[in-house]
Design a protein around this motif. Structure first.
Motif, PDB file in Angstrom:
ATOM      1  N   ASN B 193       0.856  -1.171   0.000  1.00 46.43           N
ATOM      2  CA  ASN B 193       0.000   0.000   0.000  1.00 46.43           C
ATOM      3  C   ASN B 193       0.905   1.238   0.000  1.00 46.43           C
ATOM      4  O   ASN B 193       1.189   1.842   1.023  1.00 46.43           O
ATOM      5  CB  ASN B 193      -0.883  -0.033   1.245  1.00 46.43           C
TER       6      ASN B 193
ATOM      7  N   GLY C  35      -5.808  -7.647  -7.984  1.00 52.09           N
ATOM      8  CA  GLY C  35      -6.245  -7.140  -6.693  1.00 52.09           C
ATOM      9  C   GLY C  35      -5.117  -7.292  -5.707  1.00 52.09           C
ATOM     10  O   GLY C  35      -4.214  -8.097  -5.920  1.00 52.09           O
ATOM     11  N   ALA C  39      -6.985 -10.621  -1.789  1.00 55.16           N
ATOM     12  CA  ALA C  39      -8.240 -10.149  -2.371  1.00 55.16           C
ATOM     13  C   ALA C  39      -9.156 -11.299  -2.763  1.00 55.16           C
ATOM     14  O   ALA C  39     -10.336 -11.114  -2.976  1.00 55.16           O
ATOM     15  CB  ALA C  39      -7.960  -9.268  -3.585  1.00 55.16           C
ATOM     16  N   ASN C 221     -11.152  -6.838  -4.479  1.00 51.98           N
ATOM     17  CA  ASN C 221     -10.600  -6.417  -3.197  1.00 51.98           C
ATOM     18  C   ASN C 221     -11.503  -6.963  -2.104  1.00 51.98           C
ATOM     19  O   ASN C 221     -12.724  -6.836  -2.194  1.00 51.98           O
ATOM     20  CB  ASN C 221     -10.503  -4.892  -3.129  1.00 51.98           C
ATOM     21  N   ALA C 243      -7.770   1.184  -3.982  1.00 53.87           N
ATOM     22  CA  ALA C 243      -7.380  -0.140  -3.504  1.00 53.87           C
ATOM     23  C   ALA C 243      -5.869  -0.314  -3.573  1.00 53.87           C
ATOM     24  O   ALA C 243      -5.267  -0.921  -2.701  1.00 53.87           O
ATOM     25  CB  ALA C 243      -8.065  -1.226  -4.329  1.00 53.87           C
ATOM     26  N   TYR C 244      -5.266   0.241  -4.619  1.00 51.47           N
ATOM     27  CA  TYR C 244      -3.839   0.025  -4.783  1.00 51.47           C
ATOM     28  C   TYR C 244      -2.982   1.074  -4.107  1.00 51.47           C
ATOM     29  O   TYR C 244      -1.923   0.783  -3.582  1.00 51.47           O
ATOM     30  CB  TYR C 244      -3.483  -0.040  -6.278  1.00 51.47           C
TER      31      TYR C 244
END
Lengths: 287, 241, 248, 315
Positions: B193, C35, C39, C221, C243-244
């Motif tokens: 992330n 994902g 995910a 996700n 999401a990323y």
């Protein structure tokens, strides 16, 4: 009825002692130890030699347990630690089979294959209590087993080294990352299981006759107890052993024709139908 | 404080890290970004002594640690909180924490335990439950707390946000930041992330196929078009290697 | 449609790993499933392979795959590769590929006892040679996979999946662990495979690979489908970016 | 040269009893070795090729031996029929014992096969017709086509034929489609399923074949030793067969033969009072093999052969 249960518990306590050793080693080191029984056999012979030299019973027991701890530590450092690095699970199983060949051979060479009479732990007529017939030998072995189980539990659940042993069973990688000295834990585990084997050997020897193969049956029963208990918990092994002892006594009493095969069929059935064991729990894995 | 110079690491004949140099100062949070297989976890495993480098030097406060056993690395105050948390599911929360302080004295561990439970009050409520019963976020807190039990000077965090809802991730990250600043330890953070990681870290390195491709202050990296590309996959990301 | 997922749901205890997933893979396309970690992508593969219990339905060429055992799928012309290689390390590359023809060749217990080596037949050798050439393994047929670089081992697995004229190939993280050069090579090979009429369902982390070769992308996700579309559409989708990159 | 090696070996084998005809006990041990080699060849297929473990292998020898002996002694059927029935029944039980293998792996399979093997010998012992604890005595010698294989010498040739059959079948099977499928499963079960190998069927096949060999060995044992007792087919023998296979070299056809000869001869030729040390010696060899020679003692043979070949080529 109660006599049957009591006798079952007494036999079961021996299964439990052996099964605990097996499960302790299996769950932490991933080795299914086929030599657990024969380790006990070997130590029982040593105890016999001591007793023949007029060493008193309690001292012989203590000596054998200490020798067991030492042999266990040596076994881990000398052999198992090396095997762990180089071979598969199958290889490790075969190593323990080789160990049974060596132990039985040595015992046979030094003490012969003629069955020997092991002196009973205590003498005297059975006690009667509320109509239950209590064999003195059974009482003593139950008491010893009880104390040992208690000590082992305190160690496993209340001391750092015990908790670390259990953590190793769950996730060796994480244990390494926490800096837990894995080498020492392995030594502790093998020493403990060899010590347990010695106690079991001494408990069994007076009931059967002492010969190089006398623990094979107990070993088999201990496997069954461990499977009943789910293979992964020491608590399960204890309960599994006691349950098996009681069940066997009932079967032998009511349906004697199948008493020999009963536990064997039971284990296959449990393996196939309830691979987690009767009390086994699926590990609470992370999602 | 943590200094890595020209680190090469191989799995058998395949080299996974090709000469990496990284530094982390006290109270500093440094993130390592990169896609799967870039070598991030390999890097952390090498620092914590699980893997041995082929060449290169890792020092903590000037002491070379790259030939040490993991237990000695931990004693030096380098604690690795692994990807996937790796808590012990069938042990209680308390036992998990106790193992984090395997080397500490009883007094020190009690003190640390108080500190961890005050930092993560959820764990106090669940002290005697099996760790496997905790939710994902709680497990991550436990993993962090277990790491803190070892009195870290340097915390290696591998993918702490894995499988967590964004709000939980934010909570955990803010705790990490606060701890690092207040208790003066360094954090090396490996994260997929990227945006979140760059928000809490002071500096960052971008790892691509075992080499440091970019490095700099987190604000700069956040604005960098290359980083954006890496994470949303623009054309020819790899072609300039 | 080559493959259709209808309301596919997979639960592990309380955790919903895949939640009412609907998507379809058109014939002759490269369709990617992407994902973040966890995910639920690999779980989708495992459901298709009947390795995890699921609700909803999975249709392959219009036929439901419910209850179809894993080993039958190869016969139905669907094959897969694995995130962690699943090669036969005691055998040469040639045999590794040839075993992909297991269901295509017949033998009986008698021919087994007579020691007939079915894989040495000319037809088998030709088919293996053809697919080896396609993925660029022609020179390595006699090598043992353990001695080959990781990327090449992945190609062996791909060749094994292709050799039996599969209609649909499921690839689980084929580019993971490949270096830049190998990735380029891999992309070219996949495009060639697609030209040969094979449909590909791809789970992949490497966005470079996914964006370059996919016809359609499904983004997941936390078990949910959060977006679907062409690479262009996906890269501009705000949900995907969140999401990323975790934009607040 | 290589082509002639087997023929050379065969001629040598055929001549052995003639050379040693003055020493019938030696021929008897040769016979025993070959019988164990046949049985171990089955374990070789099961473990070396199929990657499955069995700690109940000896029980199948008991099934084969008892079935055939009882048929010949009680029902007076011809030996050849009894032989087929013995092997057949053994196969059937192999199928039954194979089913747990579909769900169990590794240690658990070891325990299940151990338990089932023990149950089988237990049941045999309980059937009155088998002589119970006393065992079956005076089992007639094999009789084929009007010829009675009464002496150790004539039995040698019969057992040799059985061993050759076992070797040829094993060798062939390893190269066959099924054999290759089994090896693929051993390497990677997931990979095998992905290419369409029905792993359950092949596992059962491996167990059936292994039991067939054990059954054959049991039949030959019963009729040549002429005495059967269930205590000879317990866990002890199962473990020893396992040791023979591993010491000789799993997955190699000749290694298993080597292992059997070693076991029988070391055991019987060690002086009196030292028999017990055979176990120790074998245990130690087994440990060393597991640690250092994954392909068993035959690996040493390969290395020597390799060196020999290398020299030939260079000169």
């Amino acid at each position: 009825m109660w006599t049957l249960i009591f006798r079952g518990l007494a036999t079961g306590s021996i299964y439990s002692l052996t099964a605990m050793g097996i499960v302790l080693v299996l769950s932490t080191t991933n080795v299914m130890n086929f030599a657990q029984g024969d380790m006990g056999m070997f130590l029982a012979f040593i105890a016999f030699a001591l007793l023949m030299r007029h060493v008193s019973y309690p001292i012989a027991i203590i000596a054998v347990v200490l020798i067991g701890l030492l042999l266990g530590a040596l076994l881990e450092r000398g052999l198992m630690s090396k095997v762990r690095k180089t071979t598969s699970h199958l290889g490790m199983l075969i190593v323990t089979l080789a160990l049974t060949m060596i132990l039985e051979g040595l015992a046979g060479y030094f003490f012969g294959t003629t069955p020997l009479l092991f002196p009973p732990l205590v003498q005297g007529a059975p006690l009667q209590f509320l109509g239950i017939i209590l064999d003195r030998q059974d009482l003593v072995s139950l008491a010893i087993a009880g104390v040992v189980v208690l000590i082992l539990f305190i160690v496993l659940y209340r001391t750092k080294i015990g908790i670390a042993s259990r953590s190793l069973a769950e996730d060796e990688y994480a244990a390494r990352l926490l800096g837990i000295p894995i080498k020492n834990i392995y030594i502790f585990i093998w020493a403990a299981s060899f010590g347990l084997a010695g106690l079991a050997g001494i408990m069994v020897a007076p009931k059967l006759s002492l010969e190089p193969s006398f623990m094979i049956v107990i070993q088999l029963k201990a496997f069954i107890a461990a499977v009943l208990g789910g293979m992964n918990s020491v608590v399960g092994a204890v309960v599994g052993g006691l349950l098996l002892g009681v069940l066997e006594n009932f079967v032998a009493y009511y349906i004697p024709q199948i008493k020999d095969s009963f536990s064997l069929i039971l284990v296959v059935a449990v393996l196939l139908v309830l691979p987690e064991g009767i009390f086994g729990k699926r590990a609470a894995r992370r999602a | 404080m943590l200094k890595i110079e020209e680190l090469h690491v191989s799995y058998g004949i395949i080299e996974a890290l090709h000469g990496i140099s990284i530094e982390v100062e006290t109270s500093e949070i440094v993130s390592i970004l990169g896609s799967n297989g870039a070598g991030k976890t390999t890097l952390l495993k090498t620092i914590s002594g699980i893997l041995k480098p082929t060449t290169g030097v890792i020092t903590v406060d000037g002491v070379v640690i790259n030939s040490m056993e993991t237990s000695n690395v931990v004693k030096r105050g380098v604690v690795h909180v692994p990807e996937g948390r790796h808590i012990f599911p069938n042990l209680t929360v308390q036992d998990n924490l106790i193992l984090g302080g395997y080397f500490g004295s009883a007094a020190q561990n009690n003190e640390n335990m108080m500190f961890v439970l005050n930092t993560f009050p959820v764990l106090r409520q669940r002290l005697h439950q099996k760790a496997g019963m905790l939710s994902g976020g709680e497990q991550q807190m436990l993993a962090l707390g277990r790491g803190l039990m070892g009195n870290p000077k340097m915390l290696l965090l591998d993918e702490p946000s894995l499988g967590l809802a964004p709000i939980v991730t934010s909570e955990i990250f803010s705790i990490v930041r606060k701890l690092a600043k207040e208790h003066a330890f360094g954090v090396l953070l490996v994260e997929q992330n990227a945006r979140k990681a760059l928000e809490i870290s002071d500096r960052g390195y971008v790892l691509v196929n075992g080499t440091i491709e970019l490095s700099g202050r987190s604000e700069e990296l956040r604005e960098n078009p290359e980083v954006q590309k890496l994470y949303l996959g623009g054309k020819n990301v790899d072609s300039h290697i | 449609m080559m493959l259709e997922l209808q309301n596919l749901t997979v639960r592990f205890g309380n955790l919903v790993a895949v939640n009412k997933l609907n998507t379809s893979v058109s014939e002759g396309t490269i369709h990617s499933l992407i994902g973040p970690n966890g995910a639920g992508k690999t779980t989708v593969f495992n459901a298709i392979y009947n390795l995890v219990p699921y609700t909803g339905d999975i249709l392959f060429s219009g036929k439901s795959l419910r209850g179809v055992p894993t080993y039958r799928l190869s016969e139905m012309r669907m094959t897969r590769t694995f995130q962690n290689l699943s090669l036969f390390y005691s055998m040469t590359v040639e045999y590794n590929i040839a075993l992909g023809l297991h269901t295509a060749i017949k033998s009986s217990i008698l021919s087994d006892i007579a020691g007939v080596n079915v894989y040495s037949r000319k037809e088998v050798k030709q088919r293996v040679a053809r697919v080896a050439e396609l993925v660029g393994l022609s020179q390595l047929l006699n090598a043992y996979p353990a001695f080959l670089p990781y990327g090449t081992q992945k190609l062996v697995e791909l060749a094994r999946a292709l050799v039996n004229d599969s209609k649909l190939v499921l690839l689980d993280e084929p580019a993971a662990g490949l270096n830049a050069g190998e990735k380029e090579q891999f992309k070219e090979i996949l495009l060639k495979v697609k030209q040969g009429g094979v449909t590909i369902l791809l789970v992949e982390h490497d966005m470079g690979v996914v964006m370059d070769i996919s016809d359609k992308i499904t983004v997941m996700n936390f078990g949910n489908r959060i977006a679907e579309g062409t690479p262009q559409e996906i890269s501009e989708n705000p949900d995907v970016i969140e999401a990323y990159l975790g934009v607040n | 040269m290589k082509k002639f090696t087997p023929i050379l070996l065969l001629v040598l084998a055929l001549l052995i009893p003639v050379i040693f005809r003055q020493k019938p006990s030696l021929v008897y041990y040769l016979n025993l070795s070959m019988i164990y080699a046949i049985s171990a060849q089955g374990l070789n297929l099961l473990m070396g090729i199929g990657g499955q473990i069995s700690l109940g292998h000896a029980a199948f020898m008991a099934i084969g031996g008892y079935t055939s002996a009882v048929l010949v002694m009680v029902l007076h059927v011809p030996f050849i029929v009894a032989l087929i029935a013995g092997v057949g029944l053994s196969c059937l039980f192999g199928l039954i014992i194979g089913f747990p293998a579909l769900r169990l792996k590794g240690f658990y399979l070891a325990i299940a096969t151990l338990a089932m093997g023990t149950v089988v010998t237990d049941i045999i012992k309980r059937i009155a017709i088998t002589g119970g604890d006393y065992g079956l005595r005076n089992i007639p010698a094999p009789r084929l086509f009007g010829f009675t294989f009464g002496s150790s010498l004539s039995q040698f040739y019969l057992i040799l034929a059985g061993l050759l059959l076992a070797i040829v079948v094993t060798r062939n099977f390893i190269r066959s489609k099924s054999g290759i499928a089994l090896q693929a499963m051993r390497d990677s079960e997931t990979g095998a399923q992905a290419v369409g190998i029905n792993t359950s069927n092949y596992k059962l096949l491996a167990f059936i074949l292994a039991s067939a060999f054990a059954g054959l060995a049991g039949v030959l044992y019963g009729h040549s030793v002429s005495y059967l007792n269930t205590t000879n087919f317990g866990l002890d023998l199962s473990i020893n067969l396992l040791a023979i296979t591993i010491i000789g070299g799993m997955g190699t056809v000749w290694g298993v033969v080597l292992g059997s000869f070693l076991w029988v001869f070391v055991r019987n030729l060690m002086g009196s009072g030292l028999e017990m040390l055979t176990g120790v010696l074998f245990g130690v060899i087994l440990l060393l093999v597991v640690l250092f020679l994954p392909r068993g003692l035959s690996e040493i043979g390969f290395r020597i052969a390799g060196r020999f070949k290398g020299k030939n080529e260079s000169s």
